[in-house]
Design an enzyme around this catalytic site. Structure first.
Site, PDB file in Angstrom:
ATOM      1  N   ASP A  13     -40.544 -10.804  -2.426  1.00 45.02           N
ATOM      2  CA  ASP A  13     -39.146 -11.238  -2.383  1.00 45.02           C
ATOM      3  C   ASP A  13     -38.917 -12.560  -3.096  1.00 45.02           C
ATOM      4  OD1 ASP A  13     -38.416  -9.006  -0.787  1.00 45.02           O
ATOM      5  OD2 ASP A  13     -39.339 -10.019   0.905  1.00 45.02           O
ATOM      6  N   GLY A  40     -38.154  -3.722  -2.531  1.00 42.60           N
ATOM      7  CA  GLY A  40     -36.704  -3.739  -2.659  1.00 42.60           C
ATOM      8  C   GLY A  40     -36.344  -4.826  -3.655  1.00 42.60           C
ATOM      9  N   HIS A  41     -35.994  -4.422  -4.868  1.00 42.93           N
ATOM     10  CA  HIS A  41     -35.634  -5.398  -5.899  1.00 42.93           C
ATOM     11  C   HIS A  41     -34.114  -5.423  -6.035  1.00 42.93           C
ATOM     12  CE1 HIS A  41     -39.830  -5.088  -7.961  1.00 42.93           C
ATOM     13  NE2 HIS A  41     -39.837  -5.835  -6.891  1.00 42.93           N
ATOM     14  N   GLN A 223     -43.921  -6.597  -4.401  1.00 43.74           N
ATOM     15  CA  GLN A 223     -44.530  -7.451  -3.370  1.00 43.74           C
ATOM     16  C   GLN A 223     -45.060  -8.754  -4.014  1.00 43.74           C
ATOM     17  OE1 GLN A 223     -45.796  -3.872  -3.233  1.00 43.74           O
ATOM     18  NE2 GLN A 223     -43.917  -3.517  -2.153  1.00 43.74           N
TER      19      GLN A 223
END
Ligand code: IMP
Ligand code: MG
Length: 422
Positions: A13, A40-41, A223
């Site tokens: 993140d 989750g980009h 990640q």
């Protein structure tokens, strides 16, 4: 731009999605090489927010080829949903997306096992995304996994899936969980297989053809360094190699064809899930959460937050061979009076300049801080280095110096235009 590996230098993140989007402008091919839809980009474009889980962030720019490489674990039903969702937002996805034949598949029993193992661990849980990532990579290593190439061969797939469901239902029953229906899983996966078939190819050959043409390739990491299965804070890690080496094995691009490694890091530190986080700080977390920031893109969980940890990023720079740094979320610190940077760890009388491998020691480590005066003014409208407050520039320079790499990009907000290139 040359061939570039982009990695997260912290616990994920770091804002990789946005930096990938910026760097993609100069790339021809963008490749995901590890992880799955645990990632989750988030990319903000012209008022629209896009969250990518499996599809490379390069898809948001027309004419770029996007590849899901062999090192990724693919939940095919999730991938179909993601493609359909992006198409609904007007993103073209047809002959610009390729999925590796040899990428492993994630099944519902992987997700079930992920959840069961977490609940058995109780307070020692990892805090996984429950996307089945660990069990899917486990099957890969045990040589019992199913791959994309099996999914698009209906006869073979049926036989392999039957055996896997039988085996896993035995395990699920023993754990007191509900067994799965072969029929339902088979129908959903075969439908996804038919949908995905046109995208499936030998991506190693495709990438080597691109290399031969002289295309510029961007390998986008998911990640971060300290979630790496080998180099992270094991067992509080994900199940793939998130560091630079993983990008080569996960794509089939040899190391000597890589020209540059870009490390992305936030101007502070965050982590989602359990495990040590030496600079964790409740005040910073409250401040960032009150700003509506730092909630997980995949699970919505509030992220744990802390001061910038230069011990960790220096370690990341060493492992990944980071040449250039992109520092994101500088604007998150705009209101802070005194900013701290962790420059060493202390465990009792022992001082560490690197991240100790013993997870109990790391858990005990207290940060040794250096203090910096905050700039206490908004940076989000800065577009050039000179437009940043002097104190913000000194802070950024300190982050890069302590990390041991060249500062190349500073990001002051989610927008593409909120990017300062040095
Ligand atoms: P898993 O990858 O779902 O097995 O989760 C293992 C650990 O990695 C947990 O702490 C997750 O929160 C973390 N994790 C997995 N994917 C991401 C990500 O994309 N960003 C940040 N943390 C992640
Ligand atoms: Mg993320």
């Amino acid at each position: 731009m040359a061939n570039t590996i982009l990695v997260g230098a912290q616990w994920g993140d770091e804002g990789k999605g946005k930096i990938i989007d910026v760097l993609t402008e100069q790339a021809d091919v963008v490749v995901r090489t590890q992880g799955g839809n645990n990632a989750g980009h988030t990319v903000h474009l012209k008022g629209q927010k896009y969250i990518l889980h499996l599809v490379p962030s390069g898809i948001l720019r027309r004419k770029k080829l996007c590849v899901i490489g062999n090192g990724v674990v693919v939940d095919p039903v999730g991938l179909v949903e993601e493609i359909e969702g992006l198409r609904e937002l007007g993103i073209r996805i047809d002959d610009n997306l390729f999925v590796s034949e040899t990428a492993h598949l994630v099944f519902p029993y992987h997700r079930e096992l992920d959840a069961q193992r977490e609940s058995v661990k109780g307070k020692n849980k990892i805090g996984t995304t429950k996307r089945g990532i660990g069990p899917a990579y486990g099957d890969k290593a045990a040589r019992t996994g199913l791959r994309v190439i099996d999914l698009i061969n209906p006869e073979r797939f049926k036989g392999l899936l039957e055996a896997k469901i039988r085996e896993n239902n035995g395990i699920l029953r023993a754990l007191g969980a509900k067994p799965l229906s072969f029929k339902a899983v088979h129908a959903a996966y075969r439908a996804a297989g038919d949908f995905l078939k046109p995208f499936v190819t030998n991506t190693v050959i495709l990438l080597h053809q691109a290399l031969e043409r002289g295309d510029d390739i961007l390998l986008e990491g998911a990640q971060g360094t300290f979630l790496d299965i080998d180099h992270g804070t094991y067992p509080f890690v994900t199940s793939s190699n998130t560091t630079a080496g993983g990008a080569c094995t996960g794509s089939g691009i040899p190391p000597h064809r890589i020209d540059r490694v870009v490390g992305v890091m936030k101007a502070y530190t965050t982590r989602v899930g359990e495990g040590p986080l030496p600079t964790e700080n409740a005040e910073i977390a409250d401040m960032l959460h009150a700003m509506g920031r730092e909630f997980g893109a995949t699970t919505g969980r509030p992220r744990r937050c802390g001061w910038f940890d230069a011990v960790a990023t220096r370690h990341a720079s060493m492992i990944n061979g980071i040449d250039d740094l992109a520092v994101t979320n500088l604007d998150g610190l705009d209101s802070v009076g005194t900013i701290k940077i962790c420059i060493a760890y202390r465990d009792g009388s022992r001082r560490y300049d690197y991240v100790p491998n013993d997870i109990e020691v790391l858990g005990r480590c207290e940060p040794v801080f250096a203090e910096f005066a905050g700039w206490q003014t908004s940076t989000s409208d800065a577009r050039h280095w000179k437009e940043l407050p002097a104190k913000a520039r000194s802070y950024l320079k300190a982050l890069a110096d302590l990390t041991g790499a060249n500062l190349a990009i500073a990001s002051v907000g989610p927008g593409r235009e909120q990017t300062i290139c040095l």
